[in-house]
Design an enzyme around this catalytic site. Structure first.
Site, PDB file in Angstrom:
ATOM      1  N   HIS A   1      -3.393  -4.912   1.889  1.00  0.00           N
ATOM      2  CA  HIS A   1      -2.789  -5.256   3.179  1.00  0.00           C
ATOM      3  C   HIS A   1      -2.997  -6.737   3.443  1.00  0.00           C
ATOM      4  CE1 HIS A   1      -2.150  -1.158   4.836  1.00  0.00           C
ATOM      5  NE2 HIS A   1      -3.066  -0.863   3.943  1.00  0.00           N
TER       6      HIS A   1
ATOM      7  N   CYS B   1       0.828  -1.209   0.000  1.00  0.00           N
ATOM      8  CA  CYS B   1       0.000   0.000   0.000  1.00  0.00           C
ATOM      9  C   CYS B   1       0.870   1.271   0.000  1.00  0.00           C
ATOM     10  CB  CYS B   1      -0.986  -0.071   1.159  1.00  0.00           C
ATOM     11  SG  CYS B   1      -2.453   0.901   0.830  1.00  0.00           S
TER      12      CYS B   1
ATOM     13  N   GLU C   1      -1.384  -8.351   5.659  1.00  0.00           N
ATOM     14  CA  GLU C   1      -1.090  -8.571   7.082  1.00  0.00           C
ATOM     15  C   GLU C   1      -2.319  -8.346   7.959  1.00  0.00           C
ATOM     16  OE1 GLU C   1      -0.245  -6.109   5.282  1.00  0.00           O
ATOM     17  OE2 GLU C   1      -0.716  -4.282   6.373  1.00  0.00           O
TER      18      GLU C   1
HETATM   19  N1  GLN Z   1      -3.555   6.334   0.798  1.00  0.00           N
HETATM   20  C1  GLN Z   1      -2.342   6.044   1.507  1.00  0.00           C
HETATM   21  C2  GLN Z   1      -1.157   6.792   0.926  1.00  0.00           C
HETATM   22  O1  GLN Z   1      -1.256   7.474  -0.021  1.00  0.00           O
HETATM   23  C3  GLN Z   1      -2.027   4.576   1.498  1.00  0.00           C
HETATM   24  C4  GLN Z   1      -2.996   3.832   2.358  1.00  0.00           C
HETATM   25  C5  GLN Z   1      -2.448   2.605   2.989  1.00  0.00           C
HETATM   26  O2  GLN Z   1      -1.239   2.384   3.070  1.00  0.00           O
HETATM   27  N2  GLN Z   1      -3.346   1.833   3.515  1.00  0.00           N
HETATM   28  O3  GLN Z   1      -0.086   6.660   1.453  1.00  0.00           O
END
Ligand code: GLN
Length: 201
Positions: free
Chosen positions: A179, A84, A181
């Site tokens: 994610h 992410c 995890e």
């Molecule tokens: N929207 C977040 C970002 O731009 C990422 C979200 C996440 O890691 N769950 O960093």
């Protein structure tokens, strides 16, 4: 890694879901280090860039003088798993960055931040990931990015039913929008540890 001793995996621990990655990696039998300083880069066999908020991690990395050394480590070939926000940090190019937001780069992809909308539109999905056997992975998409351009040397390893690219890899990096995890499924981390083992051959 010396002999058959388990590898040591650093988890960038400036912000984000560090504890969840740590718990999963420990369950898989590797040593973990929460990385908050450049001197902790020494001796790492792999690195996890967790989910969280990429713009905050970027600011903290620069504030603590860690950005350039971390970019050098990542580009130097230490295996990296970015989830992410971690995927955003690895991407060469971002859409929807906040003003002045930078990435470490090294993964030749373009990502679109918050591609599924806001926190309330977060959801769970079952995702098939190339290289992972068994049933699809149950994962959480939390203000997740998608990959909108894939460059040379980068393979797509996961897409959603609508065709959105949510997982990519190159020779040393795995980047996913989701994610793994959160659900506690350790198969993506196992795939990453295979990359770590391969890099040590
Ligand atoms: N929207 C977040 C970002 O731009 C990422 C979200 C996440 O890691 N769950 O960093």
């Amino acid at each position: 890694m010396a002999g058959s001793s388990p590898p040591t995996i650093g988890i960038l621990a400036l912000q984000g879901d560090v504890a969840e990655h740590e718990a999963l990696l420990r369950r898989l039998g590797v040593n973990t280090v929460q990385v908050r300083r450049t001197d902790q880069f020494e001796g790492l066999d792999g690195l996890v860039l967790p989910g969280g908020e990429s713009s905050v991690m970027d600011k903290l990395l620069r504030l603590f003088g860690m950005k350039e050394p971390l970019a050098a480590l990542v580009r130097g070939g230490v295996p990296v798993l970015g989830t992410c926000a971690g995927l955003i940090l690895l991407a060469d190019d971002i859409e929807g960055a906040i003003a002045g937001q930078e990435t470490l780069g090294g993964l030749d992809v373009r990502v679109k931040r918050n591609a599924f909308g806001s926190q309330v539109e977060s959801r769970e999905e079952s995702v098939v990931v190339r290289g992972i056997g068994g049933p699809p992975l149950d994962v959480a998409l939390i203000r997740a990015p998608i990959v909108t351009r894939v460059g040379e040397g980068v393979d797509v390893i996961a897409t959603l039913d609508g065709g959105e690219i949510v997982g990519v890899e190159n020779s040393t990096m795995i980047g996913v929008s989701f994610h793994p995890e959160v659900s506690g499924d350790d198969r993506l981390h196992s795939l990453f540890l295979q990359k770590v083992a391969e890099s040590q051959r």
